[in-house]
Write a protein that holds these residues in place. Structure first.
Motif, PDB file in Angstrom:
ATOM      1  N   PHE A  57       0.850  -1.194   0.000  1.00  0.00           N
ATOM      2  CA  PHE A  57       0.000   0.000   0.000  1.00  0.00           C
ATOM      3  C   PHE A  57       0.884   1.242   0.000  1.00  0.00           C
ATOM      4  CE2 PHE A  57      -2.966   3.057   2.070  1.00  0.00           C
ATOM      5  CZ  PHE A  57      -4.006   2.950   1.164  1.00  0.00           C
ATOM      6  N   ASP A  58       0.662   2.128  -0.950  1.00  0.00           N
ATOM      7  CA  ASP A  58       1.527   3.310  -1.089  1.00  0.00           C
ATOM      8  C   ASP A  58       0.975   4.545  -0.386  1.00  0.00           C
ATOM      9  OD1 ASP A  58      -0.482   4.366  -2.703  1.00  0.00           O
ATOM     10  OD2 ASP A  58       0.664   4.197  -4.552  1.00  0.00           O
ATOM     11  N   ARG A  66      -1.433  -2.003  -9.176  1.00  0.00           N
ATOM     12  CA  ARG A  66      -0.941  -1.096 -10.224  1.00  0.00           C
ATOM     13  C   ARG A  66       0.194  -1.748 -11.006  1.00  0.00           C
ATOM     14  NH1 ARG A  66       3.226   1.391  -9.569  1.00  0.00           N
ATOM     15  NH2 ARG A  66       3.084   1.664  -7.321  1.00  0.00           N
ATOM     16  N   ARG A  67       1.151  -2.381 -10.300  1.00  0.00           N
ATOM     17  CA  ARG A  67       2.283  -3.014 -10.994  1.00  0.00           C
ATOM     18  C   ARG A  67       1.838  -4.203 -11.846  1.00  0.00           C
ATOM     19  NH1 ARG A  67       4.372  -2.507  -5.971  1.00  0.00           N
ATOM     20  NH2 ARG A  67       4.659  -4.759  -5.708  1.00  0.00           N
ATOM     21  N   GLY A  71       2.762  -4.164 -15.570  1.00  0.00           N
ATOM     22  CA  GLY A  71       3.858  -5.063 -15.893  1.00  0.00           C
ATOM     23  C   GLY A  71       3.503  -6.403 -16.492  1.00  0.00           C
ATOM     24  N   LEU A  72       2.232  -6.786 -16.461  1.00  0.00           N
ATOM     25  CA  LEU A  72       1.815  -8.073 -17.014  1.00  0.00           C
ATOM     26  C   LEU A  72       0.854  -7.857 -18.176  1.00  0.00           C
ATOM     27  CD1 LEU A  72       1.100 -10.124 -13.749  1.00  0.00           C
ATOM     28  CD2 LEU A  72       3.179 -10.139 -15.145  1.00  0.00           C
ATOM     29  N   ALA A  73       0.969  -8.685 -19.167  1.00  0.00           N
ATOM     30  CA  ALA A  73       0.044  -8.637 -20.302  1.00  0.00           C
ATOM     31  C   ALA A  73      -1.262  -9.342 -19.929  1.00  0.00           C
ATOM     32  CB  ALA A  73       0.672  -9.330 -21.508  1.00  0.00           C
ATOM     33  N   GLU A  93      -9.601  -0.045  -8.163  1.00  0.00           N
ATOM     34  CA  GLU A  93      -8.601   0.939  -8.574  1.00  0.00           C
ATOM     35  C   GLU A  93      -8.197   0.848 -10.042  1.00  0.00           C
ATOM     36  OE1 GLU A  93      -6.599   1.232  -4.154  1.00  0.00           O
ATOM     37  OE2 GLU A  93      -5.420   0.349  -5.772  1.00  0.00           O
ATOM     38  N   ASN A  94      -8.302  -0.347 -10.637  1.00  0.00           N
ATOM     39  CA  ASN A  94      -7.809  -0.547 -12.008  1.00  0.00           C
ATOM     40  C   ASN A  94      -8.870  -1.068 -12.972  1.00  0.00           C
ATOM     41  OD1 ASN A  94      -4.741  -0.174 -11.535  1.00  0.00           O
ATOM     42  ND2 ASN A  94      -5.377  -1.596  -9.929  1.00  0.00           N
ATOM     43  N   LEU A  95     -10.064  -1.288 -12.452  1.00  0.00           N
ATOM     44  CA  LEU A  95     -11.186  -1.808 -13.232  1.00  0.00           C
ATOM     45  C   LEU A  95     -10.815  -3.103 -13.942  1.00  0.00           C
ATOM     46  CD1 LEU A  95     -12.552   1.596 -14.462  1.00  0.00           C
ATOM     47  CD2 LEU A  95     -13.296   0.237 -12.489  1.00  0.00           C
TER      48      LEU A  95
END
Length: 128
Positions: A57-58, A66-67, A71-73, A93-95
């Motif tokens: 958690f940032d 988020r990463r 970072g992954l396809a 957060e990223n749907l």
């Protein structure tokens, strides 16, 4: 911790995939103890977001989610049938971008230098 089993690992070590459970499944401590392998090597678990108590958690969002998106396809073309989507922080957060990558994410991330391993690692401030 409120952990929940929501998938079973299938695929290979090089290309793991999660088979999503379509209904709630309770996996008791007796079953977990009887498994010949670590349960996190077989099941995909979710848990309540611990926010500031989690190294991922940032301060505002889940850095791991988020990463994963960055970072992954994607490995599927449509959202998988997922029991936890309504409470999933990665989805909030990223749907759907997180969902399209989620089937390749395993609970026990190997430390083998794979893309998933690199994405899952928390970066120290000096690494950025």
């Amino acid at each position: 911790m409120d952990a929940k089993v929501f998938g079973v690992l299938e695929g290979s070590a090089d290309e793991p995939r999660i088979a999503y459970l379509r209904a709630d499944a309770t996996v008791g401590a007796d079953v977990m103890a009887a498994l010949p392998v670590d349960p996190v090597a077989v099941f995909r678990f979710s848990a309540r977001c611990e926010t500031s108590r989690c190294a991922q958690f940032d301060g505002h969002t889940c850095g791991l989610g988020r990463r994963i998106v960055e970072g992954l396809a994607p490995v599927v073309d449509a959202l998988p049938p997922c029991q936890i989507r309504a409470t999933c922080r990665w989805y909030a957060e990223n749907l759907g971008a997180a969902c399209l990558r989620c089937p390749q994410v395993v609970t026990l991330v190997p430390r083998d230098g794979s893309r998933l391993s690199r994405v899952a690692q928390i970066k120290a401030p000096s690494d950025t």
